[in-house]
Design a protein around this motif. Sequence first.
Motif, PDB file in Angstrom:
ATOM      1  N   ASN A  15       0.829  -1.209   0.000  1.00  0.00           N
ATOM      2  CA  ASN A  15       0.000   0.000   0.000  1.00  0.00           C
ATOM      3  C   ASN A  15       0.863   1.257   0.000  1.00  0.00           C
ATOM      4  OD1 ASN A  15      -2.445  -1.389  -0.059  1.00  0.00           O
ATOM      5  ND2 ASN A  15      -2.587  -1.487   2.167  1.00  0.00           N
ATOM      6  N   ALA A  16       1.960   1.225   0.753  1.00  0.00           N
ATOM      7  CA  ALA A  16       2.863   2.388   0.792  1.00  0.00           C
ATOM      8  C   ALA A  16       3.455   2.646  -0.590  1.00  0.00           C
ATOM      9  CB  ALA A  16       3.966   2.160   1.823  1.00  0.00           C
ATOM     10  N   ALA A  17       3.921   1.595  -1.262  1.00  0.00           N
ATOM     11  CA  ALA A  17       4.511   1.755  -2.599  1.00  0.00           C
ATOM     12  C   ALA A  17       3.494   2.342  -3.569  1.00  0.00           C
ATOM     13  CB  ALA A  17       5.038   0.424  -3.107  1.00  0.00           C
ATOM     14  N   SER A  18       2.273   1.828  -3.529  1.00  0.00           N
ATOM     15  CA  SER A  18       1.217   2.331  -4.408  1.00  0.00           C
ATOM     16  C   SER A  18       0.905   3.795  -4.103  1.00  0.00           C
ATOM     17  CB  SER A  18      -0.041   1.470  -4.254  1.00  0.00           C
ATOM     18  OG  SER A  18      -1.055   1.937  -5.093  1.00  0.00           O
ATOM     19  N   ASN A  19       0.801   4.130  -2.820  1.00  0.00           N
ATOM     20  CA  ASN A  19       0.487   5.510  -2.436  1.00  0.00           C
ATOM     21  C   ASN A  19       1.612   6.473  -2.788  1.00  0.00           C
ATOM     22  OD1 ASN A  19      -2.054   4.824  -1.468  1.00  0.00           O
ATOM     23  ND2 ASN A  19      -1.309   4.456   0.613  1.00  0.00           N
ATOM     24  N   ILE A  20       2.846   6.058  -2.573  1.00  0.00           N
ATOM     25  CA  ILE A  20       3.991   6.896  -2.940  1.00  0.00           C
ATOM     26  C   ILE A  20       3.969   7.166  -4.441  1.00  0.00           C
ATOM     27  CG2 ILE A  20       6.520   6.894  -3.173  1.00  0.00           C
ATOM     28  CD1 ILE A  20       6.535   5.314  -0.451  1.00  0.00           C
TER      29      ILE A  20
ATOM     30  N   ILE B 176      13.474   2.977  -1.286  1.00  0.00           N
ATOM     31  CA  ILE B 176      13.315   1.554  -0.975  1.00  0.00           C
ATOM     32  C   ILE B 176      12.165   1.408   0.011  1.00  0.00           C
ATOM     33  CG2 ILE B 176      14.378  -0.479   0.069  1.00  0.00           C
ATOM     34  CD1 ILE B 176      17.100   0.593  -0.858  1.00  0.00           C
ATOM     35  N   VAL B 177      11.183   0.601  -0.375  1.00  0.00           N
ATOM     36  CA  VAL B 177      10.046   0.289   0.481  1.00  0.00           C
ATOM     37  C   VAL B 177      10.156  -1.191   0.836  1.00  0.00           C
ATOM     38  CG1 VAL B 177       7.533   0.212   0.658  1.00  0.00           C
ATOM     39  CG2 VAL B 177       8.623   2.010  -0.713  1.00  0.00           C
ATOM     40  N   GLU B 178      10.529  -1.491   2.032  1.00  0.00           N
ATOM     41  CA  GLU B 178      10.721  -2.858   2.510  1.00  0.00           C
ATOM     42  C   GLU B 178      11.766  -3.611   1.686  1.00  0.00           C
ATOM     43  OE1 GLU B 178       7.154  -5.188   2.909  1.00  0.00           O
ATOM     44  OE2 GLU B 178       6.414  -3.929   4.512  1.00  0.00           O
ATOM     45  N   ALA B 179      12.800  -4.045   2.336  1.00  0.00           N
ATOM     46  CA  ALA B 179      13.834  -4.847   1.673  1.00  0.00           C
ATOM     47  C   ALA B 179      14.564  -5.667   2.723  1.00  0.00           C
ATOM     48  CB  ALA B 179      14.823  -3.950   0.935  1.00  0.00           C
TER      49      ALA B 179
END
Length: 186
Positions: A58-63, A157-160
């Motif tokens: 959701n964060a990646a999509s919102n960003i 970077i979103v979660e890695a």
Amino acid sequence: MEKKPSTYTLEELIGPLNDVEKKYAPKQLYVAGQLQIPLPSPRVAVIGSRKASLKGLNAASNIARVFAKNKVIVVSGLAEGIDSSAHKGAIEANGHTIAVLGTPLDRVYPWKNLQLQEIIMQKHLAISQFPIGYPIQPKNFVIRNRTMALISDASIIVEAGNSSGSLHQGWEALRLGRPLFIWSPL
């Protein structure tokens, strides 16, 4: 793919390169899509884990949506997880996205992204440094990360995880003098 991909140098795609960028630039890039060349700026990579949490997706999509609404081109690697969410977020917000592939343009990986890759190749932009017929190898995806860092003005970077390819791109962004951001849930 209906027509033969166009070929460009990195300099033709993004404009003049500094010495460090020239050192790491691939010799040739294969391109399919509709974005204008040279590519407009700003371009920001949104990347991360293939096995992301729902919060990360959701964060990646919102960003990506926020960037797209502000005329920032979202760059990602069309991998499962964070990358796919970023591409979809940009598209849903009527923005633009660039997929930098670890495969030739005539191949799809992962297969479940076939439709997304077709949309990007028709209405946005897909880039590969691997010619048609080139074998798919795990090292291609690491090589792709450097190219993605070169094309992007910054990376998020979103979660890695500790062994994530996204961390490789993060190091490449830093080597190139590009800003690197790490998303962290509150």
